[in-house]
Motif scaffolding. Structure first.
Motif, PDB file in Angstrom:
ATOM      1  N   GLY A 377       0.792  -1.228   0.000  1.00 54.40           N
ATOM      2  CA  GLY A 377       0.000   0.000   0.000  1.00 54.40           C
ATOM      3  C   GLY A 377       0.819   1.269   0.000  1.00 54.40           C
ATOM      4  N   TYR A 378       2.123   1.174  -0.213  1.00 53.50           N
ATOM      5  CA  TYR A 378       2.991   2.347  -0.165  1.00 53.50           C
ATOM      6  C   TYR A 378       3.575   2.604  -1.552  1.00 53.50           C
ATOM      7  CZ  TYR A 378       3.088   0.143   4.469  1.00 53.50           C
ATOM      8  OH  TYR A 378       2.742  -0.488   5.632  1.00 53.50           O
ATOM      9  N   THR A 379       3.887   3.873  -1.832  1.00 56.95           N
ATOM     10  CA  THR A 379       4.596   4.216  -3.054  1.00 56.95           C
ATOM     11  C   THR A 379       5.669   5.247  -2.737  1.00 56.95           C
ATOM     12  OG1 THR A 379       3.048   6.002  -3.633  1.00 56.95           O
ATOM     13  CG2 THR A 379       2.572   3.794  -4.512  1.00 56.95           C
ATOM     14  N   ILE A 380       6.678   5.298  -3.588  1.00 55.00           N
ATOM     15  CA  ILE A 380       7.693   6.347  -3.512  1.00 55.00           C
ATOM     16  C   ILE A 380       7.320   7.396  -4.543  1.00 55.00           C
ATOM     17  CG2 ILE A 380      10.137   6.907  -3.741  1.00 55.00           C
ATOM     18  CD1 ILE A 380      10.798   4.045  -3.013  1.00 55.00           C
ATOM     19  N   LYS A 381       7.046   8.593  -4.074  1.00 49.95           N
ATOM     20  CA  LYS A 381       6.562   9.650  -4.949  1.00 49.95           C
ATOM     21  C   LYS A 381       7.719  10.500  -5.459  1.00 49.95           C
ATOM     22  CE  LYS A 381       2.175   9.840  -2.446  1.00 49.95           C
ATOM     23  NZ  LYS A 381       2.480   8.632  -1.666  1.00 49.95           N
ATOM     24  N   ALA A 382       7.489  11.157  -6.582  1.00 49.14           N
ATOM     25  CA  ALA A 382       8.489  12.068  -7.135  1.00 49.14           C
ATOM     26  C   ALA A 382       8.891  13.092  -6.074  1.00 49.14           C
ATOM     27  CB  ALA A 382       7.926  12.775  -8.368  1.00 49.14           C
ATOM     28  N   GLY A 383      10.188  13.319  -5.931  1.00 49.76           N
ATOM     29  CA  GLY A 383      10.694  14.240  -4.932  1.00 49.76           C
ATOM     30  C   GLY A 383      11.093  13.570  -3.631  1.00 49.76           C
ATOM     31  N   GLN A 384      10.727  12.294  -3.464  1.00 51.54           N
ATOM     32  CA  GLN A 384      11.087  11.549  -2.256  1.00 51.54           C
ATOM     33  C   GLN A 384      12.284  10.646  -2.529  1.00 51.54           C
ATOM     34  OE1 GLN A 384       7.678   9.375  -0.851  1.00 51.54           O
ATOM     35  NE2 GLN A 384       6.414  11.208  -0.585  1.00 51.54           N
TER      36      GLN A 384
END
Length: 442
Positions: A377-384
């Motif tokens: 249920g997790y994602t790595i978003k742009a900027g992270q």
């Protein structure tokens, strides 16, 4: 071994060999009782866990308590998982000798004197991590004790013995001595998003990770420039007094030394505690329960700084910003040089996985039970960015029965997709290398 068994093994071996697959031994019947696999400094003994059927002999899937393999020839050993038993040493040995309990670990360490008992060969797969992928690629060490009473049970002798054993195993299997490879059970990810609430949280907040990593020769020391984007959490255990709650027993625990540092949604102790989105619905705050690991970061874990305020550091944590106190003139965290992963340009959300299984096309066309990775249920978003970038084995070890009656049973299927390990939150996770770029920070 009967002639029928030999015929099955020959067929399975020929089939696996033609596909470039690795096949484990079919039966331990002819295996000579081994000496314990331990460093010389430890007087380990060998007490085998049960490997036998638990029901109808015709039901080959009804058995315990581990699976035969031939690691590292079948699949690599890349992780070591530390547990606590939540039972006494003697009872733990009895549990692992009872095939109906369907549980085991490779080693058990006694609290009083640090004595080590091996129960499963390291080449075989113990049922210990609650994640089949991690089981297949890890060694499990149970330590006698209870998580909410850790200071009572985690003795100097236990720390020394476990550290000596981990150093020995890490050298044998080329395992990095860092907190993305030397794991607590609480650092093991679920295989699916729905499995998050069922994951264990031992050895708990009172296991002294900083002391243990120092015994491994990997203490938390500054290796980066002041203001580095990457930090390693490094509270002084004796002075880091935390009062958590045993929510399973509805009991407040006394303030005591801890490896854990609370995480908040804002840079204020009046703000709600951070909530792991895999444990809590949107809008719900985290808790100070000892087992609520989303609201804590532990000593020697790394994190990437998202923002700094006076006395506070905000880090990327499960796709959001979480804050912990870093008062001036204290050493709650140290600047670290290392590698981080971030989405490749153009990607806004990178999926995160709890396994590194092959893709469906990596399996033989006649194999009827492929297992593939599904996003958590997790994602790595742009900027992270998140600590990591270490390659992890990609593959699936298929071992559903106690023998090799099916040609593919006890077979390792390698995958073509390359996965990397990341520290997404308190638990590690995996991302596809094709989705991210790995960057060194200083």
């Amino acid at each position: 071994m009967t002639s029928k068994q030999r015929m099955r093994l020959a067929l399975a071996t020929a089939t696996a060999g033609a596909l470039g697959l690795a096949l484990a031994p079919a039966s331990p019947a002819s295996a000579k009782a081994p000496a314990a696999e331990c460093p010389r400094v430890l007087a380990c003994d060998w007490v085998p866990a049960a490997y036998q059927q638990t029901g109808d002999p015709a039901d080959k899937e009804s058995y315990g308590n581990y699976d035969l393999s031939d690691r590292p020839d079948t699949n690599r050993v890349k992780y070591i998982v530390l547990h606590d038993t939540e039972e006494t040493y003697a009872t733990t040995l009895k549990i692992f000798q009872d095939p109906a309990r369907a549980a085991s670990a490779h080693y058990v360490v006694r609290s009083a004197d640090g004595h080590v008992t091996q129960m499963v060969k390291t080449k075989d797969v113990a049922w210990q991590a609650g994640n089949w992928y991690l089981n297949s690629d890890s060694i499990g060490i149970e330590q006698e004790g209870y998580a909410t009473a850790g200071a009572t049970w985690f003795t100097p002798a236990m720390y020394r013995s476990t550290a000596a054993l981990v150093r020995y195993l890490a050298a044998k299997y080329d395992i990095p001595l860092d907190r993305r490879h030397i794991l607590g059970h609480d650092n093991v990810p679920p295989t699916t998003a729905g499995g998050t609430p069922a994951m264990h949280w031992d050895p708990g907040p009172y296991w002294d990770w900083d002391h243990f990593m120092s015994l491994l020769g990997r203490p938390a020391e500054p290796t980066g420039r002041p203001g580095s984007q990457l930090v390693t959490v490094a509270p002084e255990f004796r002075r880091n007094l935390q009062a958590f709650r045993d929510c399973e027993k509805n009991t407040d625990l006394p303030a005591q030394p801890s490896s854990a540092v609370p995480l908040y949604t804002q840079p204020s102790t009046a703000a709600p505690l951070f909530a792991d989105p895999g444990l809590h619905p949107p809008g719900q705050a985290g808790t100070n329960c000892a087992g609520d690991w989303g609201s804590k970061i532990s000593a020697d874990q790394q994190a990437v700084v998202a923002e700094r305020r006076p006395g506070w550091t905000g880090i990327w944590w499960y796709g959001q910003v979480a804050w912990f106190q870093t008062p001036a003139h204290t050493r709650t965290a140290v600047a670290t040089a290392g590698y981080v992963v971030r989405p490749k340009p153009g990607l806004t959300d990178v999926p995160v996985y709890g396994t590194a299984y092959p893709s469906a096309t990596d399996y033989p066309s006649d194999f009827t039970a492929p297992r593939v990775s599904v996003p958590l249920g997790y994602t790595i978003k742009a900027g992270q960015s998140y600590p990591g970038g270490d390659p992890t084995p990609t593959g699936y070890y298929y071992a559903p029965t106690i023998d090799s009656s099916y040609p593919y049973d006890h077979t390792y299927f390698p995958g073509s997709t390359r996965f990397l390990t990341v520290q997404i939150g308190h638990r590690i996770a995996f991302v596809k290398a094709s989705d991210v770029e790995v960057v060194r920070v200083r």
